[in-house]
Design an enzyme around this catalytic site. Structure first.
Site, PDB file in Angstrom:
ATOM      1  N   ASN A  13       0.899  -1.170   0.000  1.00  0.00           N
ATOM      2  CA  ASN A  13       0.000   0.000   0.000  1.00  0.00           C
ATOM      3  C   ASN A  13       0.928   1.208   0.000  1.00  0.00           C
ATOM      4  OD1 ASN A  13      -2.496   1.085   2.462  1.00  0.00           O
ATOM      5  ND2 ASN A  13      -2.329   1.625   0.319  1.00  0.00           N
ATOM      6  N   ASN A  66      -7.110  10.227   0.180  1.00  0.00           N
ATOM      7  CA  ASN A  66      -7.122   9.155  -0.810  1.00  0.00           C
ATOM      8  C   ASN A  66      -6.644   9.669  -2.165  1.00  0.00           C
ATOM      9  OD1 ASN A  66      -8.079   6.792   0.542  1.00  0.00           O
ATOM     10  ND2 ASN A  66     -10.163   7.613   0.519  1.00  0.00           N
ATOM     11  N   CYS A  75      -5.859   5.479   8.337  1.00  0.00           N
ATOM     12  CA  CYS A  75      -5.122   4.628   7.396  1.00  0.00           C
ATOM     13  C   CYS A  75      -4.123   3.807   8.202  1.00  0.00           C
ATOM     14  CB  CYS A  75      -4.404   5.490   6.351  1.00  0.00           C
ATOM     15  SG  CYS A  75      -3.436   4.532   5.158  1.00  0.00           S
ATOM     16  N   ASN A 170     -12.635   4.428   9.933  1.00  0.00           N
ATOM     17  CA  ASN A 170     -13.128   4.538   8.558  1.00  0.00           C
ATOM     18  C   ASN A 170     -14.003   3.324   8.278  1.00  0.00           C
ATOM     19  OD1 ASN A 170     -11.021   2.674   8.585  1.00  0.00           O
ATOM     20  ND2 ASN A 170     -10.218   3.274   6.596  1.00  0.00           N
ATOM     21  N   HIS A 172     -15.879  -0.010   6.727  1.00  0.00           N
ATOM     22  CA  HIS A 172     -15.525  -1.242   6.002  1.00  0.00           C
ATOM     23  C   HIS A 172     -16.745  -2.144   5.872  1.00  0.00           C
ATOM     24  CE1 HIS A 172     -11.122  -0.680   5.921  1.00  0.00           C
ATOM     25  NE2 HIS A 172     -11.362   0.052   7.001  1.00  0.00           N
ATOM     26  N   GLU A 221     -10.532  -0.362  -2.048  1.00  0.00           N
ATOM     27  CA  GLU A 221     -10.578   0.759  -1.113  1.00  0.00           C
ATOM     28  C   GLU A 221     -11.434   1.929  -1.620  1.00  0.00           C
ATOM     29  OE1 GLU A 221      -7.267   2.343   0.893  1.00  0.00           O
ATOM     30  OE2 GLU A 221      -6.155   0.447   0.965  1.00  0.00           O
ATOM     31  N   ARG A 222     -12.162   2.524  -0.680  1.00  0.00           N
ATOM     32  CA  ARG A 222     -12.860   3.787  -0.956  1.00  0.00           C
ATOM     33  C   ARG A 222     -11.828   4.796  -1.446  1.00  0.00           C
ATOM     34  NH1 ARG A 222     -15.496   7.122   4.049  1.00  0.00           N
ATOM     35  NH2 ARG A 222     -13.329   6.912   4.723  1.00  0.00           N
ATOM     36  N   CYS A 230      -4.539  -3.285   2.832  1.00  0.00           N
ATOM     37  CA  CYS A 230      -5.286  -2.232   3.532  1.00  0.00           C
ATOM     38  C   CYS A 230      -5.213  -2.551   5.021  1.00  0.00           C
ATOM     39  CB  CYS A 230      -6.732  -2.215   3.049  1.00  0.00           C
ATOM     40  SG  CYS A 230      -7.771  -0.985   3.871  1.00  0.00           S
ATOM     41  N   GLY A 231      -4.562  -1.698   5.784  1.00  0.00           N
ATOM     42  CA  GLY A 231      -4.342  -1.978   7.206  1.00  0.00           C
ATOM     43  C   GLY A 231      -5.631  -1.978   8.007  1.00  0.00           C
ATOM     44  N   THR A 232      -6.427  -0.921   7.854  1.00  0.00           N
ATOM     45  CA  THR A 232      -7.712  -0.888   8.566  1.00  0.00           C
ATOM     46  C   THR A 232      -8.632  -1.982   8.032  1.00  0.00           C
ATOM     47  OG1 THR A 232      -8.453   0.834   7.011  1.00  0.00           O
ATOM     48  CG2 THR A 232      -7.669   1.557   9.202  1.00  0.00           C
ATOM     49  N   GLY A 233      -8.466  -2.321   6.746  1.00  0.00           N
ATOM     50  CA  GLY A 233      -9.254  -3.406   6.173  1.00  0.00           C
ATOM     51  C   GLY A 233      -8.900  -4.751   6.786  1.00  0.00           C
TER      52      GLY A 233
HETATM   53  N1  LIG Z   1      -9.230   4.078   1.542  1.00  0.00           N
HETATM   54  C1  LIG Z   1      -9.413   4.244   2.985  1.00  0.00           C
HETATM   55  C2  LIG Z   1      -8.245   5.057   3.592  1.00  0.00           C
HETATM   56  C3  LIG Z   1      -6.910   4.311   3.534  1.00  0.00           C
HETATM   57  C4  LIG Z   1      -6.957   3.026   4.322  1.00  0.00           C
HETATM   58  C5  LIG Z   1      -5.893   1.992   4.003  1.00  0.00           C
HETATM   59  N2  LIG Z   1      -4.909   2.329   3.021  1.00  0.00           N
HETATM   60  C6  LIG Z   1      -5.258   1.436   5.272  1.00  0.00           C
HETATM   61  O1  LIG Z   1      -4.097   0.997   5.253  1.00  0.00           O
HETATM   62  O2  LIG Z   1      -5.989   1.384   6.310  1.00  0.00           O
HETATM   63  C7  LIG Z   1     -10.745   4.974   3.262  1.00  0.00           C
HETATM   64  O3  LIG Z   1     -11.210   5.707   2.372  1.00  0.00           O
HETATM   65  O4  LIG Z   1     -11.273   4.799   4.370  1.00  0.00           O
END
Ligand SMILES: N[C@H](CCC[C@H](N)C(=O)O)C(=O)O
Length: 292
Positions: A13, A66, A75, A170, A172, A221-222, A230-233
């Protein structure tokens, strides 16, 4: 306008990191889109901006945009790269750094093995706070809901998917799939990202369970499209899997860009801990056209 930047990546990422600790650059969404553009700019999934601490009790602020230029709350991979950046640039001597984000304060910690561990805070499942609009769904569905039905406006595909809606600051939407490589991420991802029930749009996760301690994950990702990680993902997917009863409390998340390890004890107030890599790729400077 000539600006200096650092290119970084966390499990693939990738980010453009900007240092605003000595003053603001005054960039607009069009500027962020230009920097993220992989043909006309530097190329990145997100732009991370480091600023001085806005209040006592934190060391820095970090702002996330983003690739589409929109500012977002959190993020995870970016938090690890932020920590690597401020430490390696000598902006702090700390190895555990408290940073203000739009979603609250998080505390990335540089570990001895070169990775970074981040307390990502507790997940949020209350629909209105994801946010997810559950209006019109049957009352008993709302009472026991863990997964929510999403009607897909794409007749060529399955008419509906079941997702777990969870916020890590954020939003998901996570679904279980038998094989992530075969999952229609490029087609279903945008339909979920822009689904009317996700009033702030949403990141769409596709999770394949390998064992109770390992998953494969792809995320559309949004505001960025499919990313290599995606870390939060990854946090949201592990929370969803634990709630669905298919995962234990420590899970290796195999993404296309690398390995993230997520831990969550399972309590509503328990923080999700994420560990993974953070790498500086190159330093550079770029001219941003005035006419943007
Ligand atoms: N696209 C995500 C933000 C970046 C999250 C992602 N890159 C991570 O590592 O958590 C959103 O719009 O909420």
């Amino acid at each position: 306008m000539q600006i200096r930047f650092t290119k970084m990546q966390g499990a693939g990422n990738d980010f453009v990191v900007l240092d605003e600790t000595q003053g603001r650059l005054g960039l607009t969404p069009a500027h962020y889109r230009f920097l993220a553009d992989r043909h006309f700019g530097v190329g990145a999934d997100q732009i991370l901006t480091v600023r001085p601490a806005p209040t006592d009790g934190v060391d820095f602020e970090y702002v996330i945009h983003n690739a589409d230029g929109g500012e977002v709350e959190q993020c995870g991979n970016g938090a690890r790269c932020f920590a690597r950046f401020v430490h390696d640039k000598g902006l702090t001597a700390k190895t555990e750094i408290r940073v203000q984000t739009q979603a609250g304060v998080i505390a990335p910690r540089l570990t001895d093995d070169g990775r970074v561990t981040v307390n990502m805070g507790a997940p949020v499942l209350e629909p209105a706070r994801v946010p997810f609009d559950a209006s019109g769904l049957p009352e008993q569905r709302k009472a026991q809901a863990l997964t929510w039905p999403l009607e897909l406006q794409a007749p060529a595909l399955q008419p509906q998917v079941e997702v777990v809606a969870v916020s890590m600051g954020n939003p998901h939407a996570v679904q279980l799939v038998a094989d992530v490589e075969a999952a229609p991420v490029a087609v279903v991802g945008p339909l979920i990202e822009n689904h009317v029930r996700f009033t702030q749009r949403v990141n769409a996760g596709f999770m394949q369970v390998l064992s109770r301690q390992a998953i494969k994950l792809r995320v559309y990702e949004r505001g960025a499209g499919e990313t290599l990680a995606c870390g939060t993902g990854a946090c949201a997917a592990v929370v969803a899997g634990i709630l669905l009863g298919v995962l234990d409390h420590r899970v290796d998340v195999h993404t296309r860009g690398g390995l993230l390890t997520i831990e969550w004890a399972g309590g509503a107030q328990d923080a999700v801990m994420m560990t993974g890599p953070a790498t500086t790729v190159f330093e550079g400077q770029i001219h941003i056209p005035e006419e943007l």
